[in-house]
Design an enzyme around this catalytic site. Structure first.
Site, PDB file in Angstrom:
ATOM      1  N   MET A 168      11.557-151.869 -20.383  1.00 44.01           N
ATOM      2  CA  MET A 168      12.381-153.063 -20.259  1.00 44.01           C
ATOM      3  C   MET A 168      13.525-153.013 -21.263  1.00 44.01           C
ATOM      4  O   MET A 168      13.276-152.877 -22.469  1.00 44.01           O
ATOM      5  CB  MET A 168      11.543-154.320 -20.524  1.00 44.01           C
ATOM      6  CG  MET A 168      10.416-154.547 -19.552  1.00 44.01           C
ATOM      7  SD  MET A 168       9.400-155.994 -20.003  1.00 44.01           S
ATOM      8  CE  MET A 168       8.425-155.291 -21.346  1.00 44.01           C
ATOM      9  N   GLY A 208      13.901-155.226 -26.055  1.00 43.48           N
ATOM     10  CA  GLY A 208      13.517-154.000 -25.369  1.00 43.48           C
ATOM     11  C   GLY A 208      12.112-153.527 -25.709  1.00 43.48           C
ATOM     12  O   GLY A 208      11.711-153.518 -26.866  1.00 43.48           O
ATOM     13  N   SER A 209      11.360-153.118 -24.705  1.00 42.53           N
ATOM     14  CA  SER A 209       9.966-152.743 -24.905  1.00 42.53           C
ATOM     15  C   SER A 209       9.464-152.029 -23.651  1.00 42.53           C
ATOM     16  O   SER A 209      10.244-151.690 -22.766  1.00 42.53           O
ATOM     17  CB  SER A 209       9.124-153.990 -25.191  1.00 42.53           C
ATOM     18  OG  SER A 209       9.448-155.006 -24.253  1.00 42.53           O
ATOM     19  N   ARG A 210       8.140-151.808 -23.555  1.00 40.97           N
ATOM     20  CA  ARG A 210       7.586-151.145 -22.382  1.00 40.97           C
ATOM     21  C   ARG A 210       6.186-151.676 -22.097  1.00 40.97           C
ATOM     22  O   ARG A 210       5.547-152.273 -22.970  1.00 40.97           O
ATOM     23  CB  ARG A 210       7.540-149.626 -22.575  1.00 40.97           C
ATOM     24  CG  ARG A 210       6.524-149.175 -23.598  1.00 40.97           C
ATOM     25  CD  ARG A 210       6.682-147.709 -23.915  1.00 40.97           C
ATOM     26  NE  ARG A 210       6.092-146.831 -22.921  1.00 40.97           N
ATOM     27  CZ  ARG A 210       6.379-145.532 -22.824  1.00 40.97           C
ATOM     28  NH1 ARG A 210       7.272-144.979 -23.655  1.00 40.97           N
ATOM     29  NH2 ARG A 210       5.799-144.784 -21.916  1.00 40.97           N
TER      30      ARG A 210
END
Length: 219
Positions: A100, A188-190
């Protein structure tokens, strides 16, 4: 990491509640600066209102009726599809990772129906989330779900370079349905999903997916 007492206690308006305070402060500054005609402050304040609103947006989604589908838990771009070790269930698995960026919706949704067997927080680093090593080294929160069929999957929220707050709204024993919101990650990340090896992926690296609507794999 913050965890309310129950997923049912959490309201889900168009703007996620994590953004309410940020949006209120930005709006107050923008309105005050506009009335005072402090244009140097008003212009960036209104830009901040727009950015905060788009970042914390949390729209409703129409969940597909396909019962054998594994839905994406996050909006973003598919980073990885392949075999990997699930460190939480200690078995070989099919791993699918979704990254993301700051322009994606950051609300996370359940990929399958199931009962939560475990919620486990793991402290860690904050390296760039689109790197493979982020799965093992970054701060994370894992949810292990047992499906009605008895199959188990792991869903892992992974912090990124500037994502410093993983939010999980559920706890052990909660029952989730596909598409239900269970968490949020700021910036932002996953999210990594570990599935049984026999599950068939239907996405490829580089595909764009949306939480609660896009199908990642099929049982």
């Amino acid at each position: 990491m913050h965890r309310p007492s129950s997923a049912k206690d959490y309201p889900h308006p168009a703007i996620a509640r994590e953004g309410w305070l940020f949006l209120a402060v930005a709006l107050a500054i923008a309105i005050a600066a506009t009335f005072a005609r402090w244009w140097v402050l008003a212009a960036p304040a209104w830009l901040a209102v727009v950015f905060i609103g788009q970042f914390f947006r949390d729209p409703g989604r129409a969940v597909p009726a396909q019962t054998n589908a594994v839905l994406s838990p996050a909006d973003g771009r598919v980073l990885f599809v392949g075999k990997a070790l699930d460190p939480y269930l200690e078995r070989q698995a099919l791993k699918i990772s979704v990254f993301m960026n700051v322009f994606n919706v950051h609300s996370n949704r359940a990929p399958v129906d199931g009962v939560i067997e475990k919620v486990q927080y793991r402290p860690g680093a904050f390296i760039q989330a689109d790197l493979d090593k982020a799965s093992e080294r970054n701060e994370a929160n894992v949810i292990v779900l047992r499906m009605p069929t008895g199959e188990r999957i792991s869903v892992v929220q992974v912090a990124g370079l500037i994502a410093r707050r993983i939010l999980c709204y559920v706890q052990t024993g909660d029952r989730l349905v596909r598409g239900q919101r269970f968490g949020f990650i700021r910036f932002g990340s996953r999210v990594d999903v570990y599935l049984p090896r026999f599950v068939r992926p239907v996405v490829a690296v580089g595909d764009s997916v949306h939480a609660g609507t896009s199908v990642l794999a099929e049982f």
